[in-house]
Enzyme design. Structure first.
Site, PDB file in Angstrom:
ATOM      1  N   HIS A 203       3.616  -0.648   5.109  1.00  0.00           N
ATOM      2  CA  HIS A 203       4.998  -0.187   5.177  1.00  0.00           C
ATOM      3  C   HIS A 203       5.971  -1.359   5.132  1.00  0.00           C
ATOM      4  CE1 HIS A 203       8.592   1.817   6.693  1.00  0.00           C
ATOM      5  NE2 HIS A 203       8.708   0.773   7.500  1.00  0.00           N
TER       6      HIS A 203
ATOM      7  N   GLU B 219       1.634   7.223 -13.185  1.00  0.00           N
ATOM      8  CA  GLU B 219       0.377   7.358 -12.474  1.00  0.00           C
ATOM      9  C   GLU B 219       0.069   6.088 -11.720  1.00  0.00           C
ATOM     10  OE1 GLU B 219      -2.454   8.680 -15.277  1.00  0.00           O
ATOM     11  OE2 GLU B 219      -1.529  10.670 -15.315  1.00  0.00           O
TER      12      GLU B 219
ATOM     13  N   ASP C 275       1.265   2.616   1.974  1.00  0.00           N
ATOM     14  CA  ASP C 275       2.493   3.354   2.245  1.00  0.00           C
ATOM     15  C   ASP C 275       3.429   3.165   1.053  1.00  0.00           C
ATOM     16  OD1 ASP C 275       4.384   4.917   3.415  1.00  0.00           O
ATOM     17  OD2 ASP C 275       4.560   3.743   5.245  1.00  0.00           O
TER      18      ASP C 275
ATOM     19  N   ASP D 240      -0.460   6.487   4.181  1.00  0.00           N
ATOM     20  CA  ASP D 240       0.763   7.020   4.774  1.00  0.00           C
ATOM     21  C   ASP D 240       1.652   7.533   3.654  1.00  0.00           C
ATOM     22  OD1 ASP D 240       2.747   7.653   6.540  1.00  0.00           O
ATOM     23  OD2 ASP D 240       2.775   5.701   7.514  1.00  0.00           O
TER      24      ASP D 240
END
Lengths: 973, 387
Positions: free
Chosen positions: A948, A791, A753, A815
């Site tokens: 996350h 990148e 995430d 995510d």
């Protein structure tokens, strides 16, 4: 992964009460703290798990500390981890380097697009402007297209374009660019000189092939599973029936060439007798519901010089009326319908400002409304409609600045910057929304800018002349909006600044101050959180309004579109319940999918004895500290965790400096310290950040910060609080709480995430977690900081190679990817991941990659009762609403406490494994059981949630990679 | 007036007006509106409603109407005449209604009665002879606004325009020279008791001054006073036009918006007073208090205490005489007398009278039993921990 996309939302372990998740337009501003509060409101028992142990803080002035060098070579990483750098020989079948099926199809489709539609492509909105679904409050919408393209006109700028780029996934939000059915003369924008006017795609030298072709039909993808119990569902989709036989696409050539787009529109308009009134024209491609001869030649007189212009219409395609190419202008049609219903377009959604809910204490109002767009899914053409609310302030930005000035005269500029930047404003004189990117303190309305005709004009005169507005405050600074970089059809990169007057701008979204006001947020949540029944009633009301409004229905029928009278009902499935395994016992989950009782009464899978730990607390909470420790001791028995007395460290005050110095000195003298536990008073982001930075970066040790209030004010609940703290501590020490049966024995699960730091440019933080054992109970984690456009490949590689062991099947849950970025994941990230395997000899694992989307506007209703209710956790739907281009499914894994059932959308963008749709779906659901901070199912697979949490901690507080010593522990919980 | 000039492109010999003439024509009307402040303005032949859109920003106008024979053209962009979202945030003092009608200027419709200004920009040259014949009767005789502005091309200028052979636009049925237009205008004015003055836009290049303005304009002013309503309604009762669009702007003249605004200010003011009273008045609560804050500073609210050194003697006496102004706490309820509320500048300004305030907040704001005070329940801080 595009660093500009909005950061992950505070993913709760379950669907949040919406109010908590409505950070206004800018998702970045969402603070988990608010989520926590929101949750606390409605979910008394669930809130503590997150809330008590450590509240994530907001960013605040961090103590500047020297960063610890943590340059880790791969080699040392492996050594540290005891990983083998040389993998075992590969067992199993060889794997194709690239995904079959899905990948190939997705890309192929892109290339198959006819050249003629390519010019429309650049109009898709930038990723951070996607309308977002589940928070029910419109986040932001700000499309560079609109800003650049529309100028002062309020006419609908128009679409085409999304269809082309979205590859028929029906992901179309309301497109914003092309001008359609409209001969608008494009007017200059405020700071026009910086932006070249929206250009027009040059005509291809060669006219397009005049062959009339039928649109190709697609093979449906195999994506349906069968496990579980069939269950009747309602969807917030309304079926659209197409009455027309076909839509005809024509290529329009002007010769001599007419550069000016509006002139092209005008000329086209003059030939309505030929084309009919129903047209969609973007300047070079014309769509009509009627069939004209193969080639039609028309002439027009150019008004500027009287020159005769010949216009040639050549039919290029006969489209199914539900063709992807039609979706963009269908959406324009639908926007007109909403306008006919007197709904106001703000951003991308439609609101009714005539019936606001006022929140006078906060000087804001909430407008009810809808986000709705037409899209094409596996089930055909649908209107996807969701209820949305717009939070908007009564006062202008200037009023707000005045207040800031009154409060903090000396730090006025800093404070204003802090409070205003990142907010979305709407202006008084047009219908645009802008994000405040900066404030120009050196400019005032008395300054001038250059208009498109090259004339200089002051802001004062400009507003007076064009809008009859007298600027009252002549010394206000100006707000700067920097439109997202955007490519013109010619491929030029457009950049520029738009200057706006605070006096003429209104802020949208929830004020920061209000987010901290528990009561106000509760009120707000109450206002905007609709039950499935209310939600459905609201949609029905919209459908009814369209139906009874003659002009609105007519608008739809011009293109042969006809809406069903009610939402679409179909059948989904409820996946089988899972078995939760503890150390000595197992049990099936109960209906409500919560096992708080079980985990606090029985031994966790593994516990780490906590022999050496220190408790830091300010003097005045000594009693609470004692009570807490004694309670921890009491609850440690059933959990099966050994717990010694801590080193009691009483602090003379609660200054950051005191904490930091004391913790450092204790860690310095006590080498065996397993855990640092701090009790802090109040919600103090700066202190929290300082402690975390110290314990996660500088002197790596697991740490736990506890807000004194949570253990002080709820004596009767101290037991459950202590249980949760202890469980969390166990995880941080490396213990394992519970597991589910995972039939795949060689599986590694990866979660990714991204957190976007709003205050530090657009730097983003990638959180990466990977399971390192078969039971999926050991996790390896990394954080990567990256600058915009940087990148991520190398960092990905670093992460993955670090995590790779002898796994032959890898499931990646990614995510934080918007629809528009799916192809980036496919064509860029996945190959990079696969390259990592080459670091090992003869290592060819199979891989399945899912993109996980929480911010969607699809709602599921349980249709088993007379009135819709929220569906049970485990409800899955893998047809109708699904995408035509991917293997995907919608899974509602969490228990819906409040509001509607918003599932999570899983898009399989690569699958080289033998996993069937059933396998994918069940694996995903199993993983939603595995988040140890919440004894129940959550909205996303545990690795995503871990990633996350990690990215958030690193991005919000650490501003640095955590020390590598912690990478095998869930220190970020 | 905007700066205007004429550019002659030496290469092509074409004449170009800057700003373009159509813009100059709109600006001409805008200037006229700003000068005469008409309340009701109608644009006949409003086409894509650009002029109406510009006029909606003119603060004096309360009624705007557009009429055109081409419904589709009118509908293309009519929605820009709708109120903007922000218009609802701070509803304006003035009311504004914008209506678009589909119909012909050769027909009478009572919806066009009672206007102060009627504009016909580049309209008459599109009329067929039969329509043109009826036009003066409809506009001057029936509508009979205080002022009429008519613009039309000046055919004498055409030779200076590139590519213009017969008419400037293919839909033009005629183009008049100055004499033709003026004689038509004077005849109409005389017949319907108007005065007319001629002007124009687009000055010819030096040396060709005698051709006159590129666009010729007649400004007609009614000589007789405004007709009574009865006379108007007798004139015609049948509706010939079809209403295709109507937008009513949010305005404080509309009770609903006024009530919203007043209730908001009352609750916000009450909240500040409550906090102040509770001694809980943190600096951050000062937000948006405007004049109220100023006032509060002079009145420390310690229950019934009303005296302060800061007050002038007169003010002190006044306050002492008016104890009913002071808020007080009873149990966990704060009572803020309506008189106190009424003294909040914004509330005062919005309501005007005390009665109006009472009426507007009735049923919307919690009041004491006798209706004399706003009541606010005190929520204690610890509620936050309750979960």
């Amino acid at each position: 992964m595009d660093p500009r996309r909005p950061p992950f939302q505070g993913t709760a372990p379950f669907r949040m009460p919406c109010g908590a998740r409505m950070p206004g337009p800018q998702p970045q501003l969402l603070q988990p703290e608010h989520l926590i509060r929101g949750r606390a409101v409605s979910l008394p028992c669930t809130s503590r798990m997150q809330r008590v142990p450590e509240e994530p803080r907001q960013l605040a002035g961090l103590v500047q500390q020297e960063p610890l060098p943590s340059v880790t070579t791969l080699h040392s990483m492996f050594q540290g981890l005891g990983f083998e750098t040389i993998p075992r020989p590969v067992l199993g079948r060889a794997v194709q380097p690239l995904g079959r099926g899905i990948l190939g199809r997705g890309m192929g489709d892109m290339e198959a697009k006819p050249k003629a539609v390519m010019p429309m492509q650049p109009t898709f909105p930038s990723p951070n402007v996607m309308p977002v679904g589940d928070s029910k409050v419109e986040r932001m919408s700000l499309s560079p297209g609109r800003i650049l393209g529309r100028g002062q006109m309020e006419s609908p700028p128009v679409p085409l374009g999304r269809g082309a780029m979205s590859l028929g996934r029906g992901l179309c939000k309301v497109p914003t660019d092309l001008t359609f059915l409209c001969t608008g003369v494009l007017q200059p924008q405020l700071s026009q000189p910086l932006l070249s006017p929206p250009g027009f795609a040059p005509q291809p030298e060669n006219p397009p092939p005049t062959v009339v072709e039928q649109m190709e039909r697609k093979e449906p993808l195999m994506k349906q599973g069968s496990k579980g119990t069939p269950f009747p569902l309602g969807l917030n989709l309304i079926k659209i029936h197409c009455k027309n036989e076909a839509v005809y696409q024509y290529h329009v050539t002007f010769s001599p060439n007419v550069e000016c787009k509006s002139m092209r529109f005008g000329m086209m308009m003059e030939h309505r007798s030929v084309t009919g009134d129903v047209t969609a024209f973007d300047g070079s491609i014309l769509y009509l519901p009627v069939k004209l001869p193969q080639t039609v030649d028309l002439t027009c007189q150019r008004k500027t010089d009287g020159a005769e212009i010949s216009i040639k219409l050549q039919m290029t395609k006969i489209l199914e009326p539900s063709s992807d190419l039609c979706i963009p202008f269908y959406n324009v049609v639908f926007r007109r319908v909403m306008r006919i219903l007197d709904m106001k377009l703000v951003g991308r959604n439609f609101y009714d400002p005539t019936s606001p809910t006022m929140l006078p204490q906060y000087r804001l109002q909430i407008w009810p409304g809808y986000s709705a767009s037409i899209r094409r899914t596996d089930g055909g053409l649908f209107l996807l409609a969701d209820v949305s609310h717009k939070v908007i302030r009564n006062d202008s930005v200037l009023d707000i600045m005045h207040v800031i000035y009154q409060q903090r005269r000396e730090t006025f500029q800093d404070e204003s910057t802090k409070q205003l930047i990142g907010n979305i404003i709407i202006t008084r004189y047009n219908n645009h929304t802008y994000r405040i990117d900066d404030i120009d303190w050196n400019k005032t309305p008395k300054d001038s800018f250059t208009m498109s005709d090259g004339k200089e004009i002051t802001f004062i005169d400009y507003y007076s002349k064009n809008y009859g507005i007298t600027v009252r405050e002549l010394d206000q600074p100006l707000l700067i909006h920097r439109p997202n970089e955007r490519q013109t059809p010619q491929g030029k990169l457009q950049r520029g600044e738009i200057l706006l007057l605070p006096e003429l701008s209104y802020m949208t979204g929830i004020p920061e101050k209000m987010k901290k006001d528990f009561r106000a947020m509760k009120d707000l949540t109450h206002q905007i959180n609709l039950s499935p029944k209310q939600h459905h009633a609201s949609l029905s009301n919209l459908l009814h309004r369209i139906e009874v409004n003659e002009a609105a229905s007519k608008e739809m029928s011009r293109w042969g579109l006809c809406l069903d009278k009610d939402v679409y009902k179909t059948q989904g499935r409820v996946l089988p319940m899972e078995k939760i395994n503890l150390r000595t016992s197992s049990f099936m989950t109960s209906e409500d999918l919560n096992w708080t009782k079980e985990i606090t009464r029985e031994a966790a899978i593994s516990t780490i004895p906590m022999h050496y730990w220190a408790l830091f607390y300010p003097k005045r909470v000594v009693d609470q500290a004692r009570e807490l420790v004694s309670m921890l001791e009491k609850v440690s028995g059933p959990i099966g965790m050994q717990l010694n007395q801590p080193a009691w460290v009483e602090l003379k005050d609660d200054r950051i400096e005191t904490y930091a110095r004391t913790i450092k000195s204790i860690l310095g003298t006590e080498g065996k310290m397993q855990m640092v536990v701090c009790i802090i008073t109040g919600t103090r982001d700066d202190l929290y950040g300082a402690i975390k930075k110290l314990c996660c970066v500088q002197s790596p040790v697991p740490s736990q910060v506890i807000n004194a209030r949570t253990i002080m004010t709820q004596p009767n609940k101290l037991r459950s609080i202590a249980q949760k703290i202890l469980l969390q501590i166990n995880c941080k020490l490396g213990g394992e709480l519970w597991g589910v049966d995972i039939p795949l024995k060689q599986l590694m699960v990866i979660g990714m995430d991204v957190y976007h730091d709003p205050s530090r440019g657009m730097r983003s933080v990638v959180g990466f977690t990977a399971s390192t054992n078969h039971a999926l109970s050991k996790w390896y984690s990394r954080v990567v900081f990256q600058m915009p456009h940087q990148e991520i490949a190398d960092s990905l590689k670093l992460c993955l190679v670090g995590a790779l062991q002898k796994f032959y099947e890898i499931a990646v849950y990614r995510d934080g990817v918007s629809d528009t970025q799916l192809n980036t994941v496919v064509s860029y990230e996945i190959p990079q991941l696969q390259q990592c395997f080459e670091a090992f000899e003869n290592y060819h694992p199979k891989m399945v990659v899912f993109v996980v989307q929480k911010k969607i506007s699809t709602n599921l209703y349980s249709a088993s009762t007379e009135h819709f209710v929220a569906p049970a956790p485990g409800t899955i739907i893998d047809h109708t609403v699904t995408s035509r281009d991917w293997v995907d499914f919608y899974l509602l894994s969490h228990r819906v406490q409040q509001g509607c059932g918003i599932p999570t959308h899983y898009i399989c963008v690569l699958n080289t494994t033998n996993l069937s749709p059933d396998h994918m779906q069940r694996l995903t659901f199993k993983l939603c059981h595995m988040y140890w901070n919440w004894p129940g199912t959550i909205r996303v697979p545990a690795p995503c949630k871990y990633a996350h949490k990690l990215a958030f901690l690193a991005g919000q507080f650490l501003h640095h990679e955590p020390a590598i010593q912690l990478c095998e522990r869930l220190f970020f919980l | 007036m905007m700066d205007t000039n004429l550019q002659k492109d030496d290469l092509t010999g074409t004449i170009k007006f800057i700003p373009p003439l159509y813009k100059q024509r709109y600006q001409f009307i805008k200037d006229l509106v700003n000068k005469y402040k008409p309340k009701k303005v109608a644009d006949l032949g409003c086409a894509d409603c650009t002029l109406l859109w510009m006029l909606k920003f003119c603060k004096c106008i309360e009624v705007l109407a557009g009429l055109d024979i081409r419904e589709n053209v009118m509908k293309e962009k009519m929605h820009r005449l709708s109120p903007l979202p922000a218009d609802y945030l701070q509803p304006s003092e003035r009311s504004l209604t914008v209506t678009l009608h589909h119909g012909s200027v050769a027909h009478k419709d009572p919806c066009m009665l009672g206007f102060d200004l009627v504009t016909c920009i580049e309209l008459i040259e599109h009329l067929e002879a039969a329509e043109l014949e009826k036009f003066p009767e409809v506009v001057f005789g029936f509508m009979a606004p205080a002022m009429v502005v008519i613009s039309t091309p000046n055919s004498e200028f055409n030779p200076l325009l590139p590519g213009v052979t017969l008419f400037r636009h293919s839909d033009h049925k005629f183009e008049w020279d100055q004499a033709q237009f003026q004689s038509w205008a004077v005849a109409a004015a005389t017949r319907y008791d108007y005065t007319v003055e001629f002007t124009g836009l687009g000055t010819p290049p030096p040396g060709t001054e005698d051709v006159g303005f590129c666009t010729q304009i007649g400004v007609f002013v009614r000589k007789y006073p405004k007709n009574g309503e009865t006379v108007n309604s007798e004139k015609h009762t049948e509706h010939a036009y079809k209403t295709v669009f109507k937008a009513v702007y949010p305005s404080l003249k509309d009770e609903k918006y006024l009530q919203n605004a007043v209730v908001s200010e009352v609750l916000f003011g009450a909240d500040i007073i409550k906090r102040r009273l509770l001694g809980n008045f943190k600096s951050e609560c000062k937000e948006h208090s405007d004049g109220l804050e100023q006032k509060l500073k002079f009145q420390p609210f310690k229950y019934f205490m009303t005296c302060s050194k800061n007050l002038s003697l007169a003010e002190t006496e006044k306050l002492a005489a008016d104890r009913s102004m002071e808020p007080f706490i009873d149990g966990n309820t704060v009572y803020i007398p309506l008189a106190k509320i009424f003294s909040i500048p914004k509330v005062n300004q919005l309501c005007g009278t005390f009665e109006k305030l009472s009426n507007l907040i009735a049923g919307k704001v919690a009041l004491s039993n006798d209706g004399s005070a706003v009541i606010v329940t005190i929520e204690y801080e610890n509620e936050e921990q309750e979960n």
